[in-house]
Each structure stands twice: as structure tokens, then as C-alpha cells.
Design a protein around this motif. Structure first.
Motif, short mmCIF file in Angstrom:
data_model
loop_
_atom_site.label_atom_id
_atom_site.label_comp_id
_atom_site.label_asym_id
_atom_site.label_seq_id
_atom_site.Cartn_x
_atom_site.Cartn_y
_atom_site.Cartn_z
N SER A 125 -9.61 7.23 -4.86
CA SER A 125 -11.03 6.92 -4.75
C SER A 125 -11.35 5.92 -3.65
N SER A 126 -10.34 5.21 -3.14
CA SER A 126 -10.59 4.16 -2.15
C SER A 126 -10.53 4.71 -0.73
N SER A 127 -11.45 4.24 0.11
CA SER A 127 -11.42 4.66 1.50
C SER A 127 -10.16 4.12 2.17
N SER A 128 -9.68 4.83 3.18
CA SER A 128 -8.42 4.47 3.82
C SER A 128 -8.35 5.10 5.19
N ASN A 129 -7.60 4.47 6.10
CA ASN A 129 -7.33 5.06 7.41
C ASN A 129 -6.16 6.03 7.37
N GLY A 130 -5.52 6.16 6.20
CA GLY A 130 -4.34 6.99 6.09
C GLY A 130 -3.08 6.21 6.36
N SER A 131 -1.95 6.79 6.00
CA SER A 131 -0.66 6.10 6.07
C SER A 131 -0.37 5.55 7.46
N TYR A 132 -0.68 6.33 8.49
CA TYR A 132 -0.30 5.97 9.85
C TYR A 132 -1.48 5.85 10.80
N GLY A 133 -2.68 6.06 10.33
CA GLY A 133 -3.84 5.94 11.22
C GLY A 133 -3.92 7.02 12.27
#
Length: 748
Positions: free
Chosen positions: A304-312
Motif C-alpha cells: 500500500s505504500s508508495s515507493s520508487n522500487g527496489s532499484y529506482g
């Protein structure tokens, strides 16, 4: 005692497979039945040292106190001396065996690509023709000796298909780049390209000359498939609205295969690579910015949390200037007017079983959507029987997830051997898809996940639009029908001697805790997941199902297309010194104790011989990860067992006594440690030549715990590992070839 709490999977930088997203509220067996509560460096051995070349690769042979030979009813014996536990930065194999390196991260697959420098300067483009990182599941396909094509009985020449699950980011780039760091908010595009290309699959031809296997870099079969390669979408979800992206407005194609973990093979001679922890790679919105339906689906798979992803990967400095969405495709935010103008549904094109034809190097792999979308840990077939459906078993590797199977509509015909992807269309695009429910009395059932089921079509939590939606969001469909949440289901295997199905349940740090998960999912114990205990790794107390177990299924009437089954727990992981009644239930000893079972694979050459591999962080203060050989018996060879689970004051959980069904206790006659890896590695992936006299084993991410600062300063003495090259070299994942000195079946 030693031990720890379940670690995040080393191949998932944000710990995707160790985070429960099962918020279904499905009752576990504990909530369905009345579970009683109570308060209660060198090759050493007789031959001495071997050639110095092995010493530089950190290969050794070891001895321990056990040297018994076990004989089974089938006539095959575990004849090797058990390998001792080890914390050394070497690969240890039994006395009388030789191990050599075949294929390391960065090794070229053609004659035009230079040797790997291994200092981070090798280019991104070159990884289209180099071994990727994090070697994982693999399979050997025999080739015709004198020309092209398949000869599945050839043990001297073959094609190996191999997964590259993830990367050791700190070793893939230069010391200067490591010094700057790798912020996911802004990445150098060339770094992204290299990381993308180091994922995926290798297809390589190997051959034996003078008793030694090597890669044929002149072969036209050699190719790399990466996280940027073209992929076709096949099966019921092909062309569905939820598969539409800016790259494929028709929803029939995508780019890349990602986080390829375990694998499978097909009776017709193709390779199945399975996408596991793909979810963490995507830049995602907070669920509050989505429609209720999209938020439900995203939360169940990605979080549910926003994220840039593991490696961006969605965030190259200066934005995506590729003109083809090469980086934007990792961004699933709603940035366009509709799905044809952005990549909001790009994540839906990952999480599948992907079929590759090793004998057709120009073919485009096909994502087989009839087998469901989740954190695939493999797709292992039951033995094919003429006139019967083809059946595959699959695990979803995350805490509280499920076990699945697929049964084809078409019945097997041996005329389809060598049929390639066309045969895959026949068997893998049309079938029934099931999820498992385990009952406390040792029975179980397979529930079909189909939109025709009113429990699914009327599910209040998520409104399924059609069967494609059911397959794309099959975790939610499994929630709806009340499937049994398991302790991280990983590799599956079918014993060709008995037909019994084995599934590794790696561990679960949530199991047995009080209360529920954030979504209301019970953490309670049940008969199929019966252990909760505390353990120590150093001074740290770990809780839950710390060491994992292996569950075993026998289909009704031994028919793999049946919808009911019996089950027991074949083996409980534990330290040898743990409580024999409630933790070390399988009576493991120093010669066969283990933690966190992951890879599981049955030999084709020796029916009934099982190989078991570990991906552990719980016992790693005592030993590096390992591989064991097993002769696992049969379903029902044990007895009803009662396990009393110990409360931990900090957790506040009441003691529980759980009735379960345990398999026959292990002995060194039936379970024995064969191999221990170097520091920081996972042992994962195994295949063999058809004659059973050579096995190939993958050593994944040695030295993965090396600090970025030590790479940046080139403090090589502080690197966790230098395997396999030794000296001051950066460590590399590698495929090892193991043979018995003088020849003979491996393990005998």
C-alpha cells in the motif's frame, strides 16, 4: 543454541517474499477445528591435495564422523561421507568427488565478448552476451551429438537454461559508483541498463571433452533473455484490459522477464522460468490515489505504500529520454489519460510462468497466463502419462501464501515431444487452475479458481470482471475460496517412484504470533503449519517457524488430476540440538540438520533420490547454506504427532498444542549433507546429465553481505567472500559441475 528470525530473501532487496500481503482473513486450520490449547581451501581426504587450480577457486572435499552406506528398497544407496557444517569461504563436497566451475557471472557466451574484468567497468550492452547474476533454477536438455536438435539421452552435449534472479548491486558497478551510492530517487541510466541486463535467463550450449564440461561460445543456441527482452503474452489473459500498456495497446506483449527463481520443464522439451519477487521493482503510487478496485489488487500484490522500487529503474536522471518508455515502464503510477498512454498495468505483465524453447533461438518466450500470477517459485510437472492431462505444481513464496496446481484440458501425447512453443499452446493455454486447502485430519482438496464459482464472482472484497481477472489476481481468488495460508511455499517436486508431491515451506517469522496482520489475517497455528518457537542466533531471539518444513501430498488414487488428496509433513528443519519433541521433530543429527529448505529436486537418473537446498539466515552463525541428498520414503510412513509450541514473553502468545502428521524420522541413511557453500551464498538450482554421473549446482550471491562502503574503498579484506576466483577478487555467482572420481552415479 543458534538461530535467528526469518531473514528477508537475499534476492529481494525490499524483502518481498518475507512480507505477508495476505489480508484475506481466511481462517487457518487453527480457526476451523478445535485445536487443543495447553500451558505446557583444500581438497582433503585420503587422496590428499588435488590440482592447484581447484585451490584458487575455493573448492574442497570434507569428511565428518558419518561414513555409513544406506541401502534402499530400490537398490540405490547414499554412499558418500556426510559433509560437515562449515563457515569457510569454500565449496565443500564429499571425499571422492570433484567440483569445477562452469559458468560465472559475467562470463561471455560468444567469442566476440571479452573476458569479464569484474571491477564494475564491463558495459551494460555486454551483458546481452554475458552470464547474468544470481544463478538460480536451471535444466539440462540433451542435444544430438553430430548436429542440431534434441537428444534428451545425451550426457555429453546439451543446452542448459538458467535463471538469473537478481543482482549484487555493489559488485556490478565500479568502486567510484559505489562511493556515490545508488539512490532510488535518481539513477544513472547506464547503471539501470546494466542491472536490467544482468537479470533474466541464460541459454547456453555445453559439451564434455576429456571428462570436463565447458561452454561452447561458438554455439548458435546461446542467448541471453533479460528484463528488457521481448515477451509474448499467451493464455486467457492475453489481450485483457488489465494487460494493456503503452508498449502494447493490445495487451499481448511486454518487455522482460524478471526475478526468475525456480523453474520447470515440460514433457515436450521446453523450459519454464518462473517470475518470483517481481513486485518490488516497480515505482508505485500510494493506494489512496487509486480506484478502490485497483488499490485492492495493488495492496494484495505490491503493497500500500508508495515507493520508487527496489532499484529506482523508473527514475533515470533527467527522466526517460529513450522515446520507447524504457524506464517509464517501471512506473505504475497513473500518468496518462488511460492505460494505453502509461504503464499502470505493467506489473500485471509480470508474475507468470514463462516458456522458452531452448532449441529455437529466434523464438520469443511466452508468458503462460493460465498458470496464474503470483510469486512463482517454480512449475514442476508430474510425470506425463499418455491419455492423461499434464499437471504442474507451484508455490507462492511469501508468508501466508498458497500452493497451486494446473491441470491441462488436453491429454498428453508423446507425439508432442519436440513440439516447442506450439505444444505449449496446446497444454499450457487451456486448463484448470487450482489452489490447495489442507484439513487437520490429513486430508485436503484442490479448489478450482474459476469465475463460474459464485464464491469468486460474488467476492465482496474484489469484483472480478472475468476469468482473466481471476488469473491476474489469483491471490484474491484464492482468498475468496478459503485456501490455506502456508509458511512461504517454494520449490515443488514430484517423486517419480511414488508420485508423491513435495513442497518446501522455507520459514515464517509471522507464524504463531498473537493477533492478526494489518489486514486482519490470523497468524494462528494449524496442522499443516504447526510450529512456533523461539531460537537464538547469537544473542538475538528469533520466533515463528524459524527453520521451515517440507509438506508432502499424495493425490487420491495417485491421480495427479484429482481434486482431493492426503498430506503429511515429510521433514522439519531444525538444529540437531533443538528440543527433540517439539522442534527437532524429524530427529536430525549433526550430519543432516538444516534450516530454511528452498530448492527441492528429484533426480531423473535415480528415481526416488531427492536433492534439498537451503536459503538460510537462521543457522548461518553455525554453517553456510548447503545441499543434502535424501531418500524420502512415502506418504504416510510416519505417525500422528503432537507439538507443544513455546510462548515467548515479548510476544505474549499462549502456548498451543497442535496435532499434526509427521513423516518417518530422518536418519543418516535417508538424509545426508552433500555440499556446503561459501560465505554469504544461497544454494539454489540443480540439474543433471541423463546418466546421473554429472550434476550442476548453482552457488548464488556469495559475499552478498559485503558493505557498499567496503566496495567503494576497495577494502577487499573486508569482502565477505572472494569465491570462486579467490585472492582479492569480487565474488561471483557460479554454476559448479560435480562428478564422482572414477565415475558413477552422484550420491551413491
Amino acid at each position: 543454541m543458534s538461530h535467528h528470525m526469518t531473514k528477508n530473501h537475499p534476492d529481494s532487496p525490499n524483502g518481498q517474499d518475507d512480507i505477508s500481503k495476505n489480508d484475506s482473513g481466511n481462517p487457518t486450520i487453527h480457526e476451523i477445528i478445535d485445536i487443543r490449547l495447553s500451558r505446557r581451501g583444500l581438497l582433503k581426504g585420503g587422496a590428499g591435495m588435488v590440482a592447484g587450480g581447484f585451490m584458487s577457486m575455493g573448492l574442497s572435499a570434507c569428511v565428518s564422523d558419518s561414513s555409513k552406506t544406506a541401502t534402499t528398497a530400490k537398490g540405490f544407496s547414499l554412499g558418500f561421507t556426510a559433509v560437515a557444517k562449515s563457515l569457510n569461504d569454500v565449496l565443500s563436497v564429499p571425499t571422492g568427488y570433484t567440483a569445477s566451475i562452469l559458468y560465472r557471472t559475467g562470463d561471455p557466451i560468444n567469442g566476440a565478448t571479452p573476458a569479464y574484468v569484474n571491477d564494475g567497468t564491463d558495459t551494460a550492452a555486454s551483458f546481452d552476451f554475458r552470464a547474468g547474476d544470481h544463478h538460480d533454477g536451471m535444466a539440462y536438455f540433451g542435444m544430438a551429438s553430430g548436429g542440431s536438435g534434441m537428444d534428451l539421452n545425451n550426457s555429453s552435449r546439451g543446452i542448459v537454461c538458467m535463471n538469473h534472479e537478481n543482482i549484487n548491486q555493489q559488485f556490478l558497478h565500479t568502486a567510484a559508483e559505489a562511493g556515490v551510492g545508488f539512490s532510488t530517487a535518481a539513477r544513472v541510466a547506464a547503471q539501470i541498463d546494466k542491472e536490467v541486463n544482468a537479470h533474466g535467463v541464460s541459454v547456453i550450449e555445453i559439451s564434455k571433452a576429456g571428462g570436463t564440461f565447458s561452454v561452447n561460445t561458438a554455439s548458435t543456441y546461446n542467448r541471453r533473455l533479460t528484463a528488457a527482452s521481448d515477451m509474448d503474452i499467451y493464455g486467457p489473459a492475453r489481450g485483457d484490459t488489465l494487460m494493456v500498456t503503452s508498449y502494447s495497446n493490445a495487451g499481448q506483449k511486454t518487455r522482460g522477464t524478471l526475478n526468475n527463481c525456480a523453474m520447470g520443464i515440460t514433457p515436450w522439451g521446453t523450459y519454464l522460468t518462473c517470475e518470483e519477487n517481481w513486485a518490488g521493482y516497480f515505482k508505485r503510487p500510494a493506494s489512496g490515489g487509486l480506484s478502490a478496485k485497483m488499490a485492492t489488487a495493488q495492496n494484495r500484490y505490491i503493497g500500500s505504500s508508495s515507493s520508487n522500487g527496489s532499484y529506482g529503474w523508473a527514475n533515470p536522471t533527467g527522466g526517460d529520454t529513450s522515446g520507447t518508455g524504457l524506464y517509464d515502464r517501471w512506473n505504475i503510477n497513473l500518468t496518462g489519460a488511460d492505460a494505453t498512454a502509461d504503464y499502470r498495468y505493467a506489473a500485471n505483465t509480470f508474475g507468470w510462468v514463462v516458456e522458452i524453447d531452448p532449441f529455437a533461438p529466434a523464438s520469443i518466450p511466452r508468458k503462460r497466463t493460465a498458470l496464474g500470477r503470483f510469486g512463482h517459485e517454480g512449475a514442476m510437472p508430474a510425470p506425463a502419462v499418455a491419455g492423461k492431462p499434464v499437471v504442474f505444481y507451484m508455490g507462492d513464496d511469501s508468508r501466508g501464501e498458497y500452493i497451486y496446481k494446473y491441470v491441462s484440458t488436453a491429454n498428453w501425447s508423446s507425439a508432442d515431444v519436440g513440439g516447442g512453443l506450439a505444444a505449449g499452446n496446446k497444454y499450457l493455454d487451456d486448463g484448470k487452475f487450482y489452489v490447495a486447502k489442507f484439513n487437520s485430519d490429513g486430508s485436503g482438496s484442490w479448489v478450482e479458481l474459476n469465475i463460474a464459482n459464485p464464491t469468486i464472482s460474488g467476492y465482496a472484497t474484489y469484483a472480478f470482471a472475468n476469468q482473466a481477472d481471476v488469473l491476474i489476481n489469483c491471490r484474491l481468488a484464492a482468498d475468496a475460496v478459503g485456501a490455506t495460508p502456508m509458511d512461504r511455499p517454494e520449490w515443488t517436486g514430484v517423486n517419480p517412484s511414488t508420485g508423491d508431491i513435495y513442497i518446501t515451506l522455507t520459514n515464517n517469522s509471522d507464524r504463531g504470533k498473537t493477533g492478526t496482520t494489518t489486514g486482519g489475517k490470523s497468524r494462528g497455528l494449524d496442522a499443516a503449519n504447526p510450529r512456533y518457537y523461539s531460537d537464538l542466533k547469537g544473542a538475538a531471539t528469533q520466533t515463528g517457524n524459524v527453520n521451515g518444513h517440507i509438506i508432502r501430498i499424495r493425490e487420491s488414487a495417485k491421480d495427479h488430476s484429482a481434486t482431493t488428496f492426503q498430506w503429511d509433513i515429510y521433514l522439519f528443519g531444525a538444529e540437531a540440538g533443538a528440543d527433540a519433541t517439539n522442534i527437532n521433530v524429524s530427529s536430525l543429527t549433526a550430519d543432516n540438520d538444516f534450516s530454511s529448505p528452498d530448492g527441492l529436486w528429484f533426480s531423473r537418473a535415480v528415481p526416488g533420490l531427492m536433492w534439498l537446498q537451503t536459503d538460510d539466515g537462521a543457522y548461518t552463525d553455525v554453517t553456510n547454506c548447503m545441499m543434502l541428498a535424501a531418500l524420502p520414503g512415502t506418504m504416510g510412513d510416519g505417525a500422528a504427532t503432537t507439538i507443544t509450541n513455546t510462548a515467548v514473553p515479548a510476544n505474549g502468545n499462549a502456548n498451543q498444542t497442535v496435532a499434526t502428521i509427521a513423516g518417518k524420522k530422518a536418519t543418516t541413511d535417508t538424509l545426508r549433507r552433500f555440499l556446503v557453500g561459501p560465505k554469504g551464498c544461497e544454494i539454489t538450482g540443480i540439474t543433471e546429465t541423463p546418466d546421473g554421473q554429472t550434476i550442476f549446482v548453482n552457488i548464488q550471491h556469495p559475499g552478498e553481505n559485503t558493505a557498499l562502503a567496503d566496495v567503494a574503498s576497495n577494502t577487499t579484506a573486508s569482502f565477505e567472500s572472494h569465491w570462486p576466483d579467490g585472492g582479492n577478487a569480487r565474488p561471483r555467482s557460479a554454476t559448479v559441475v560435480i562428478t564422482k572420481n572414477g565415475g558413477g552415479l552422484i550420491g551413491s
